[in-house]
Design a protein around this motif. Structure first.
Motif, PDB file in Angstrom:
ATOM      1  N   PRO A   2       0.835  -1.204   0.000  1.00  0.00           N
ATOM      2  CA  PRO A   2       0.000   0.000   0.000  1.00  0.00           C
ATOM      3  C   PRO A   2       0.867   1.250   0.000  1.00  0.00           C
ATOM      4  O   PRO A   2       1.832   1.343   0.738  1.00  0.00           O
ATOM      5  CB  PRO A   2      -0.795  -0.118   1.305  1.00  0.00           C
ATOM      6  CG  PRO A   2      -0.717  -1.555   1.683  1.00  0.00           C
ATOM      7  CD  PRO A   2       0.598  -2.028   1.172  1.00  0.00           C
ATOM      8  N   ASN A   3       0.550   2.211  -0.862  1.00  0.00           N
ATOM      9  CA  ASN A   3       1.374   3.413  -0.897  1.00  0.00           C
ATOM     10  C   ASN A   3       0.561   4.703  -0.953  1.00  0.00           C
ATOM     11  O   ASN A   3       1.134   5.777  -0.880  1.00  0.00           O
ATOM     12  CB  ASN A   3       2.343   3.371  -2.089  1.00  0.00           C
ATOM     13  CG  ASN A   3       1.638   3.047  -3.393  1.00  0.00           C
ATOM     14  OD1 ASN A   3       0.471   3.350  -3.559  1.00  0.00           O
ATOM     15  ND2 ASN A   3       2.357   2.401  -4.300  1.00  0.00           N
ATOM     16  N   THR A   4      -0.754   4.600  -1.101  1.00  0.00           N
ATOM     17  CA  THR A   4      -1.589   5.786  -1.136  1.00  0.00           C
ATOM     18  C   THR A   4      -2.879   5.520  -0.379  1.00  0.00           C
ATOM     19  O   THR A   4      -3.554   4.528  -0.648  1.00  0.00           O
ATOM     20  CB  THR A   4      -1.927   6.185  -2.590  1.00  0.00           C
ATOM     21  OG1 THR A   4      -0.719   6.388  -3.320  1.00  0.00           O
ATOM     22  CG2 THR A   4      -2.743   7.471  -2.609  1.00  0.00           C
ATOM     23  N   ARG A   5      -3.217   6.408   0.540  1.00  0.00           N
ATOM     24  CA  ARG A   5      -4.472   6.268   1.283  1.00  0.00           C
ATOM     25  C   ARG A   5      -5.388   7.421   0.912  1.00  0.00           C
ATOM     26  O   ARG A   5      -4.996   8.582   0.964  1.00  0.00           O
ATOM     27  CB  ARG A   5      -4.214   6.281   2.789  1.00  0.00           C
ATOM     28  CG  ARG A   5      -5.509   6.093   3.621  1.00  0.00           C
ATOM     29  CD  ARG A   5      -5.202   6.081   5.110  1.00  0.00           C
ATOM     30  NE  ARG A   5      -4.783   7.382   5.600  1.00  0.00           N
ATOM     31  CZ  ARG A   5      -5.607   8.319   6.051  1.00  0.00           C
ATOM     32  NH1 ARG A   5      -6.921   8.097   6.071  1.00  0.00           N
ATOM     33  NH2 ARG A   5      -5.144   9.476   6.474  1.00  0.00           N
ATOM     34  N   SER A   6      -6.616   7.087   0.529  1.00  0.00           N
ATOM     35  CA  SER A   6      -7.635   8.094   0.259  1.00  0.00           C
ATOM     36  C   SER A   6      -8.614   8.082   1.417  1.00  0.00           C
ATOM     37  O   SER A   6      -9.385   7.118   1.583  1.00  0.00           O
ATOM     38  CB  SER A   6      -8.370   7.785  -1.055  1.00  0.00           C
ATOM     39  OG  SER A   6      -7.464   7.788  -2.134  1.00  0.00           O
ATOM     40  N   ALA A   7      -8.561   9.118   2.246  1.00  0.00           N
ATOM     41  CA  ALA A   7      -9.395   9.168   3.448  1.00  0.00           C
ATOM     42  C   ALA A   7     -10.858   9.431   3.090  1.00  0.00           C
ATOM     43  O   ALA A   7     -11.154  10.223   2.188  1.00  0.00           O
ATOM     44  CB  ALA A   7      -8.877  10.246   4.391  1.00  0.00           C
ATOM     45  N   ASN A   8     -11.770   8.760   3.816  1.00  0.00           N
ATOM     46  CA  ASN A   8     -13.213   8.976   3.664  1.00  0.00           C
ATOM     47  C   ASN A   8     -13.674   8.840   2.211  1.00  0.00           C
ATOM     48  O   ASN A   8     -14.575   9.534   1.765  1.00  0.00           O
ATOM     49  CB  ASN A   8     -13.612  10.344   4.211  1.00  0.00           C
ATOM     50  CG  ASN A   8     -13.558  10.398   5.726  1.00  0.00           C
ATOM     51  OD1 ASN A   8     -13.057   9.475   6.377  1.00  0.00           O
ATOM     52  ND2 ASN A   8     -14.068  11.459   6.313  1.00  0.00           N
ATOM     53  N   ALA A   9     -13.047   7.923   1.492  1.00  0.00           N
ATOM     54  CA  ALA A   9     -13.369   7.753   0.069  1.00  0.00           C
ATOM     55  C   ALA A   9     -14.548   6.821  -0.154  1.00  0.00           C
ATOM     56  O   ALA A   9     -15.040   6.703  -1.282  1.00  0.00           O
ATOM     57  CB  ALA A   9     -12.148   7.221  -0.674  1.00  0.00           C
ATOM     58  N   VAL A  10     -15.008   6.142   0.903  1.00  0.00           N
ATOM     59  CA  VAL A  10     -16.098   5.173   0.770  1.00  0.00           C
ATOM     60  C   VAL A  10     -17.204   5.539   1.748  1.00  0.00           C
ATOM     61  O   VAL A  10     -16.973   5.637   2.955  1.00  0.00           O
ATOM     62  CB  VAL A  10     -15.605   3.746   1.030  1.00  0.00           C
ATOM     63  CG1 VAL A  10     -16.749   2.751   0.819  1.00  0.00           C
ATOM     64  CG2 VAL A  10     -14.426   3.402   0.125  1.00  0.00           C
ATOM     65  N   ARG A  11     -18.401   5.734   1.224  1.00  0.00           N
ATOM     66  CA  ARG A  11     -19.562   6.125   2.020  1.00  0.00           C
ATOM     67  C   ARG A  11     -20.465   4.908   2.216  1.00  0.00           C
ATOM     68  O   ARG A  11     -20.863   4.259   1.250  1.00  0.00           O
ATOM     69  CB  ARG A  11     -20.322   7.239   1.293  1.00  0.00           C
ATOM     70  CG  ARG A  11     -21.571   7.760   2.003  1.00  0.00           C
ATOM     71  CD  ARG A  11     -22.280   8.764   1.115  1.00  0.00           C
ATOM     72  NE  ARG A  11     -23.473   9.324   1.753  1.00  0.00           N
ATOM     73  CZ  ARG A  11     -23.489  10.467   2.427  1.00  0.00           C
ATOM     74  NH1 ARG A  11     -22.381  11.190   2.523  1.00  0.00           N
ATOM     75  NH2 ARG A  11     -24.603  10.897   2.984  1.00  0.00           N
ATOM     76  N   LEU A  12     -20.790   4.607   3.474  1.00  0.00           N
ATOM     77  CA  LEU A  12     -21.682   3.509   3.827  1.00  0.00           C
ATOM     78  C   LEU A  12     -22.915   4.076   4.519  1.00  0.00           C
ATOM     79  O   LEU A  12     -22.791   4.707   5.571  1.00  0.00           O
ATOM     80  CB  LEU A  12     -20.984   2.508   4.760  1.00  0.00           C
ATOM     81  CG  LEU A  12     -20.050   1.469   4.140  1.00  0.00           C
ATOM     82  CD1 LEU A  12     -18.826   2.137   3.537  1.00  0.00           C
ATOM     83  CD2 LEU A  12     -19.621   0.454   5.182  1.00  0.00           C
ATOM     84  N   GLU A  13     -24.074   3.862   3.903  1.00  0.00           N
ATOM     85  CA  GLU A  13     -25.323   4.398   4.419  1.00  0.00           C
ATOM     86  C   GLU A  13     -26.157   3.270   5.023  1.00  0.00           C
ATOM     87  O   GLU A  13     -26.633   2.380   4.298  1.00  0.00           O
ATOM     88  CB  GLU A  13     -26.106   5.084   3.295  1.00  0.00           C
ATOM     89  CG  GLU A  13     -25.376   6.278   2.708  1.00  0.00           C
ATOM     90  CD  GLU A  13     -26.075   6.853   1.476  1.00  0.00           C
ATOM     91  OE1 GLU A  13     -25.737   7.980   1.077  1.00  0.00           O
ATOM     92  OE2 GLU A  13     -26.959   6.156   0.913  1.00  0.00           O
ATOM     93  N   PHE A  14     -26.319   3.292   6.334  1.00  0.00           N
ATOM     94  CA  PHE A  14     -27.145   2.316   7.029  1.00  0.00           C
ATOM     95  C   PHE A  14     -28.529   2.930   7.255  1.00  0.00           C
ATOM     96  O   PHE A  14     -28.807   4.053   6.848  1.00  0.00           O
ATOM     97  CB  PHE A  14     -26.491   1.896   8.342  1.00  0.00           C
ATOM     98  CG  PHE A  14     -25.192   1.154   8.130  1.00  0.00           C
ATOM     99  CD1 PHE A  14     -25.188  -0.202   7.865  1.00  0.00           C
ATOM    100  CD2 PHE A  14     -23.970   1.825   8.188  1.00  0.00           C
ATOM    101  CE1 PHE A  14     -23.997  -0.879   7.648  1.00  0.00           C
ATOM    102  CE2 PHE A  14     -22.771   1.156   7.982  1.00  0.00           C
ATOM    103  CZ  PHE A  14     -22.788  -0.207   7.714  1.00  0.00           C
ATOM    104  N   ALA A  15     -29.388   2.179   7.900  1.00  0.00           N
ATOM    105  CA  ALA A  15     -30.754   2.647   8.146  1.00  0.00           C
ATOM    106  C   ALA A  15     -31.046   2.546   9.629  1.00  0.00           C
ATOM    107  O   ALA A  15     -30.424   1.762  10.349  1.00  0.00           O
ATOM    108  CB  ALA A  15     -31.746   1.800   7.349  1.00  0.00           C
ATOM    109  N   PRO A  16     -31.991   3.334  10.126  1.00  0.00           N
ATOM    110  CA  PRO A  16     -32.390   3.188  11.525  1.00  0.00           C
ATOM    111  C   PRO A  16     -32.832   1.746  11.782  1.00  0.00           C
ATOM    112  O   PRO A  16     -33.620   1.179  11.032  1.00  0.00           O
ATOM    113  CB  PRO A  16     -33.567   4.162  11.665  1.00  0.00           C
ATOM    114  CG  PRO A  16     -33.364   5.157  10.574  1.00  0.00           C
ATOM    115  CD  PRO A  16     -32.745   4.411   9.438  1.00  0.00           C
TER     116      PRO A  16
END
Length: 362
Positions: A2-16
């Motif tokens: 691993p040589n590059t990190r993209s922060a907050n690049a993946v959004r996970l939407e859950f439900a109540p």
């Protein structure tokens, strides 16, 4: 590496009301669908890839719950948490493993000193934590992957034989000179605590967050076979070895997740017990070949390569899951998804949406 990190690049939407919410501890992909586990539920969630809505690279939503009680005859109650810590997809199954460890009650700020002292003395075992299982994946009428108790081709959900107190793994380790003394110690006290899982055919690798023995972390190698209505431990060699132990130099860190990439094994490692500290990814080069050639019941492995360090907070943002993106998502460079337990405010968008990172590796 691993040589590059993209922060907050993946959004996970859950439900109540989703079984899994924010404390993410395992992840695996089936095409455009992402499976996630949390350490405070007795089930898994499946999310589907959708178009991004903001600056994120990938977005997953349309969550669906899969309670374990619908898939397995559990050793404990249906609503008792399983503390799932590791996941892997292999050969049409989703494999899951619980922590297997005891837990100690925590102090509560609104309690009297005497009450809190009693809480700290109370140790218990949730039976569902001692779970190692494979769950068939089968497409529904719309082509979406689902977990089923029995697939149309005969595959069944199975778990390692055991009951509310023990299973074949904990029985095999009960008198082990390295781990036997730690089996009744809570995981957060450097007791026995499974947190990583990798599958290689009939061979499973279990990474231990604890115990860490004089700075050495442990990886357990087992072989699984189906017998009657259960999974059983199968001998690893003609001497009848049921558990092979690998001790790894991870600078005193415990194992949080495992992932094969070719013959190399990547190890997500972080503090054992309740500590804030370094979280790193290590590489064990040619691990699969080493294990294929190994016939010793215990090995002390040589130096591993440190690949990358990950951010962490004080009681927040603890990386606990790492897995490959499917090639269609990854693009021209292989990339990994990293998900976090106890996400901080910087990794949340409202009450039910959290963010993970992407790592690019060569």
């Amino acid at each position: 590496m691993p040589n590059t990190r993209s922060a907050n690049a993946v959004r996970l939407e859950f439900a109540p009301g989703s079984l899994v919410q924010t404390n993410l501890s395992g992840a695996a992909f089936t095409g455009d669908w992402l499976w996630v586990a949390g350490d405070e539920a007795c089930g898994l969630d499946r999310l589907r890839r959708l178009d991004p809505v903001g600056s994120e690279t990938l977005r997953f939503s349309e969550v669906r719950d899969f309670p374990l009680a619908d898939l397995l005859d559990l050793p404990g109650a249906a609503d008792e948490e399983a503390d799932l810590e590791g996941m892997a997809v292999a050969d049409g199954y989703l494999w899951v493993v619980g922590s297997h460890g005891f837990k100690r009650k925590n102090i509560k700020p609104d309690r009297a000193h005497a009450d809190n002292a009693k809480r700290l003395a109370k140790v218990a075992l949730d039976a569902n934590r001692r779970l190692l299982a494979c769950l068939p994946i089968e497409a529904d009428a719309q082509g979406a992957p689902c977990l089923v108790r029995q697939a149309t081709d005969g595959r069944r959900s199975l778990r390692l034989k055991g009951d509310a107190q023990a299973n074949l793994l904990t029985r095999a380790l009960a008198h082990d000179p390295h781990f036997g003394p730690y089996m009744a110690i809570p995981g957060k006290d450097n007791g026995f605590d499974v947190e990583g899982l990798a599958v290689d055919g009939s061979r499973l690798l279990l990474g231990l967050r604890g115990p860490v023995l004089r700075g050495w972390s442990a990886l357990l190698e087992i072989r699984i076979e189906v017998r009657a209505d259960d999974l059983r431990l199968a001998p690893l060699d003609d001497k009848g070895t049921l558990v092979r132990k690998h001790f790894l130099p991870l600078d005193g860190l415990g194992i949080r997740d495992l992932h094969f990439s070719g013959d190399d094994l990547y190890i997500l490692a972080g503090p054992t017990m309740v500590l804030n500290g370094d979280i790193r990814v290590f590489k064990w080069p040619l691990a699969r070949a080493v294990m294929n050639a190994n016939r010793e019941p215990v090995r002390v492995e040589g130096a591993l390569t440190e690949a990358v360090s990950l951010p962490h907070g004080r009681g927040t943002n603890r990386a606990e899951a790492i897995c490959d993106l499917p090639p269609a998502m990854a693009g021209s460079k292989p990339r990994w998804l990293v998900l976090y337990d106890a996400p901080g405010a910087d990794r949340r968008d409202g009450e039910h949406t959290v963010f993970g990172d992407l790592l690019r590796h060569d």
